[in-house]
Scaffold this motif. Structure first.
Motif, PDB file in Angstrom:
ATOM      1  N   HIS A 210       0.819  -1.216   0.000  1.00 36.57           N
ATOM      2  CA  HIS A 210       0.000   0.000   0.000  1.00 36.57           C
ATOM      3  C   HIS A 210       0.852   1.265   0.000  1.00 36.57           C
ATOM      4  O   HIS A 210       0.397   2.310  -0.477  1.00 36.57           O
ATOM      5  N   ARG A 337     -12.096   4.802   6.761  1.00 38.84           N
ATOM      6  CA  ARG A 337     -12.597   4.188   5.528  1.00 38.84           C
ATOM      7  C   ARG A 337     -13.276   5.207   4.635  1.00 38.84           C
ATOM      8  O   ARG A 337     -13.207   5.122   3.400  1.00 38.84           O
ATOM      9  N   ARG A 345      -6.636   6.388   3.699  1.00 38.03           N
ATOM     10  CA  ARG A 345      -6.910   5.217   2.856  1.00 38.03           C
ATOM     11  C   ARG A 345      -5.864   4.126   3.114  1.00 38.03           C
ATOM     12  O   ARG A 345      -6.185   2.930   3.149  1.00 38.03           O
ATOM     13  N   ALA A 349      -6.602   0.424   4.699  1.00 37.67           N
ATOM     14  CA  ALA A 349      -6.227  -0.724   3.874  1.00 37.67           C
ATOM     15  C   ALA A 349      -5.336  -1.704   4.629  1.00 37.67           C
ATOM     16  O   ALA A 349      -5.534  -2.926   4.541  1.00 37.67           O
ATOM     17  N   ASP A 353      -6.644  -5.518   5.456  1.00 40.70           N
ATOM     18  CA  ASP A 353      -6.021  -6.699   4.874  1.00 40.70           C
ATOM     19  C   ASP A 353      -5.427  -7.624   5.938  1.00 40.70           C
ATOM     20  O   ASP A 353      -5.427  -8.847   5.763  1.00 40.70           O
ATOM     21  N   ASP A 405     -15.348  -4.544   0.502  1.00 40.44           N
ATOM     22  CA  ASP A 405     -14.103  -4.235  -0.207  1.00 40.44           C
ATOM     23  C   ASP A 405     -13.615  -5.426  -1.025  1.00 40.44           C
ATOM     24  O   ASP A 405     -13.060  -5.256  -2.118  1.00 40.44           O
ATOM     25  N   GLU A 410     -11.147  -4.281  -3.947  1.00 42.72           N
ATOM     26  CA  GLU A 410     -10.228  -3.325  -3.320  1.00 42.72           C
ATOM     27  C   GLU A 410      -9.283  -3.986  -2.317  1.00 42.72           C
ATOM     28  O   GLU A 410      -8.242  -3.416  -1.983  1.00 42.72           O
ATOM     29  N   ALA A 411      -9.633  -5.177  -1.839  1.00 42.13           N
ATOM     30  CA  ALA A 411      -8.768  -5.874  -0.895  1.00 42.13           C
ATOM     31  C   ALA A 411      -7.623  -6.552  -1.650  1.00 42.13           C
ATOM     32  O   ALA A 411      -7.670  -6.708  -2.877  1.00 42.13           O
TER      33      ALA A 411
END
Length: 794
Positions: A210, A337, A345, A349, A353, A405, A410-411
């Motif tokens: 990320h 979020r 962000r 994230a 995760d 997500d 998005e994950a």
């Protein structure tokens, strides 16, 4: 079950981990033999000897005191393998190469006793595969034992059984590691990288992914992933430098080689920039440069855009900082979020995760969620584990956000969350236990007898709190209580002030608690979570100085001295249970208790010189009594030689780096108890107080004829100070403060070898303290310490 007895340990491999494991065994007074290859030239034991010599120089110090190295013998595989027959526990700690380990096992196996435990300190290789390299008859005594670096300071040890491991042996080893070495144990499954490294390294890989995806700087990410989110100050990239970039790359490589079916497999690789640094030999702290490096006095950080280094100065954006300061976890995560800011962000994230990864793999890597959370606390220094953090933020709300997500792509992985996440639960940690995905049940804590010694074990969010005890009396500063189920007649005195600083309310509380203990109890233990006490309440002192209330301050110091004398001369035994910092007045209280029970990691010292003052709560007096006692057993009876070390210790504001060193410096006694597991401190202190009471405890009489060094001692100290001042080692004000220390330690301006009372010495202490307190320079030092937390050398 009979008690496991370990009289001697062997460590195979004198590298960084092996040598430091040996050092910690030596800290515990366990004789250890450190093996390595025979040196190609000179002394065959040269490799092991060099490793032991290096232990004395490392920081943070692996050895609790330098003389602990005497418990480490050196040996080599060429001529000394027969010495393995002396050892009850053999820990293999060579490089993480399966073929090397198996080759070594074949070489040493004929010399290992049938009843000896053989354990591999691997960070992630298969324990079952390693066990296959042992003779079949020895496999019941084989297991994995994964220490974390540095072994003295990191609490976590992961124990890993094979199908053949004797369960009783593993229970005995867990008990020994817990009490003797002070470790916190997680039973891990035999999966790659076990529990802590499996989650911790994935967390680092998620951060790296990320970071690149959002174009953030390494220093910016470290500003985000440190204490602001409950992680260590070294955060992510600084931690990688400390661990060693080659070590990190190796662990990532293990995941890449052994987890091809993991849904996150595509991320199990080292970024190009990391491989580039390793190729250049820039491995982090051990090579003086990695992601960060120091150019003169400037800390610089690798900048991927320029392929060079720039000054480090990453900051958290104000709007993101405002979110992180929100004390409501549910609101905090919802705001992260919802935010469009790249830093927010990023944070959402990395949490999402890791939550996703831990939930998906829980059944494979750990017995239950508690083990995952405690492994991350103990092994990686997280304030809360991943499941605790998720639970605090609202289990179902976070679960739905992760599912959304994942569905939106998005994950990091499209893998679905397991069904148990959505079974209507609100928590994984409950009063009955913690969720086990493998057994679909709640698992309670271990019932091993050793954990009965931990009256207040480290808790995870949602667990039932232990017995809070029965309050006997309390005020604003202290609580006097007991544990009727353990021993109702031993009182426990806990300070309630911030950092357990000693102010008016605490002094009042100590006076009252001792009076009540003498009347109603058999003994008194001073105990609370670390720190033990950081000394006098400097804020109260500074405010009184500013208002010119010196008469009140003089009375406060006198009351402090009285409290110390009460602790020492109480009609019932007083036991100081010390953990963490015991500074200034905290040290003086501990010194004057009947007995001390100290956690190994106790940092004890009289630090008043740092704020331009001298110890005045009886600390100087205790050193005078020690000197007099030692002089009485020496030829000539001269006090000064025995006071000289104390003078240097107090004038330099030396703080012990361990409980063992506290004994060396005179802050504790050789007869005191040193406990390696701080969670056992209260248990031992209560038993010690009971034992003293049962032995018919009588307080020591107040001394009326203490020989002191007097004027000649003061003059000798002054000569040392003059040389230091003229050499530029101390300032003029340091000289003034140190001379006051000399006056107190020498019993005042009296004839050499004059005999004075304890009260006389206390009066000298107090007079010197008050004289300094009224000066501008000392007041400047106090204010500077309050404002910056650092001493002022004016």
């Amino acid at each position: 079950m009979s008690r496991l007895i370990i009289r001697k340990v062997a460590v195979l491999g004198a590298g960084v981990m092996g040598a430091q494991i040996a050092a910690h065994c030596a800290n515990a007074g366990v004789p250890v033999i450190l093996f390595d290859l025979p040196a190609k030239e000179g002394d065959p034991n040269g490799i092991s000897k060099k490793a032991v010599d290096a232990l004395r120089k490392l920081e943070p110090a692996p050895l609790a005191t330098r003389d602990r190295a005497q418990f480490i013998d050196v040996a080599n595989y060429g001529s000394d393998l027969d010495k393995l027959r002396e050892c009850d526990l053999i820990i293999e700690a060579i490089a993480e190469k399966m073929e090397w380990k198996l080759d070594l096992y074949a070489k040493v196996a004929p010399f290992v006793r049938a009843d000896a435990i053989f354990a591999s300190n691997t960070s992630g290789l298969s324990i079952e595969a390693l066990s296959d390299g042992m003779p079949e008859a020895a496999r019941a005594q084989f297991c994995g034992i994964h220490f974390f670096n540095p072994p003295r300071y990191m609490a976590l040890v992961e124990l890993i059984a094979t199908r053949s491991t004797d369960p009783a042996m593993l229970d005995g080893l867990e008990t020994w590691l817990t009490t003797r070495l002070g470790k916190s144990i997680v039973r891990a499954k035999d999966t790659p990288n076990f529990v802590a490294n499996r989650v911790g390294v994935f967390s680092i890989l998620a951060v790296m992914h990320h970071t690149a995806r959002l174009g953030l700087g390494f220093d910016e990410v470290d500003a985000l992933t440190g204490p602001l989110i409950g992680r260590p100050k070294s955060a992510t990239y600084r931690t990688a430098d400390v661990v060693g970039l080659d070590t990190l790359a190796h662990v990532v490589g293990t995941m890449q080689a052994t987890l091809p079916d993991d849904p996150w497999f595509q991320y199990f690789k080292n970024p190009e920039w990391l491989a580039g640094l390793i190729a250049q030999g820039a491995l982090g702290q051990k090579t003086k440069g990695g992601i960060y490096r120091k150019d003169g006095k400037t800390i610089t950080v690798l900048d991927l855009a320029s392929q060079g280094y720039r000054p480090s100065g990453g900051e958290v954006a104000p709007e993101v900082l405002a979110i992180l300061k929100n004390r409501n976890p549910a609101d905090k995560f919802a705001q992260l979020r919802a935010s469009a800011h790249p830093q927010a962000r990023f944070l959402w994230a990395i949490f999402r995760d890791v939550f996703h990864y831990c939930a998906f793999h829980l059944g494979n890597i750990a017995d239950n969620a508690r083990d995952v959370d405690l492994a991350m606390r103990w092994g990686f220094g997280w304030a809360l584990g991943p499941f605790e953090t998720w639970q605090a933020a609202g289990w179902q709300a976070i679960a739905e956000a992760i599912r959304a997500d994942v569905a939106a792509g998005e994950a990091m992985s499209p893998a679905p969350l397991p069904d148990w996440v959505f079974d209507g639960r609100q928590a994984v940690h409950q009063a009955e236990g913690s969720w086990s995905a493998a057994s679909s049940s709640l698992k309670p804590r271990s019932t091993l007898a050793v954990y009965g010694r931990q009256l207040y074990p480290e808790q995870v969010l949602g667990e039932t709190a232990p017995d809070a005890g029965q309050t006997l009396w309390e005020n604003e500063g202290v609580r006097l209580w007991n544990l009727p189920a353990k021993d109702a007649r031993i009182g426990i005195l806990s300070f309630k002030s911030k950092m357990h600083a000693i102010g008016d309310e605490v002094l009042d509380g100590v006076h009252e608690a001792i009076a009540r203990a003498e009347r109603d109890l058999d003994g008194l233990v001073i105990w609370h979570e670390a720190p033990f006490a950081v000394g006098a309440n400097l804020k109260q002192v500074a405010e009184a100085c500013q208002a010119g209330r010196f008469d009140n301050l003089d009375k406060m110091v006198a009351r402090f001295q009285q409290a110390s004398m009460l602790l020492k001369h109480s009609l019932v035994p007083t036991v100081a249970a010390v953990q963490g910092l015991a500074l200034g007045g905290g040290c003086e209280f501990a010194m004057q208790a009947t007995h001390r029970v100290l956690a190994l990691e106790s940092y004890v010292g009289l630090v008043e010189a740092g704020v331009g003052l001298i110890p005045a709560g009886g600390g100087c007096k205790e050193f005078v009594l020690q000197a007099a006692s030692m002089a009485s057993r020496a030829a000539g009876g001269d006090v000064f030689p025995f006071m000289q070390n104390a003078f240097q210790t107090v004038a330099m504001a030396n703080v012990s780096k361990s409980a063992l060193q506290a004994v060396e410096l005179g802050f504790a006694r050789a007869s005191d108890d040193i406990v390696f597991n701080a969670r056992e401190l209260l248990h031992v202190a209560l038993h010690r107080a009971r034992a003293l009471a049962e032995a018919g405890y009588q307080p020591p009489p107040v001394q009326r004829a203490v020989p002191v060094a007097g004027r000649n001692g003061i003059a000798t100290c002054e000569m040392m100070l003059i040389n230091m001042k003229e050499g530029g080692f101390i300032s003029a004000w340091d000289y003034r403060v140190s001379r006051s220390i000399a006056i107190a330690l020498c019993g005042g301006e009296v004839e050499t070898n004059a005999k004075v009372s304890e009260q006389w010495i206390l009066d000298v202490e107090r007079a010197q303290f008050m004289d300094l307190l009224k000066t501008e320079k000392t007041q400047q030092r106090i204010v500077h310490m309050l404002e910056t937390g650092k001493p002022l050398r004016n």
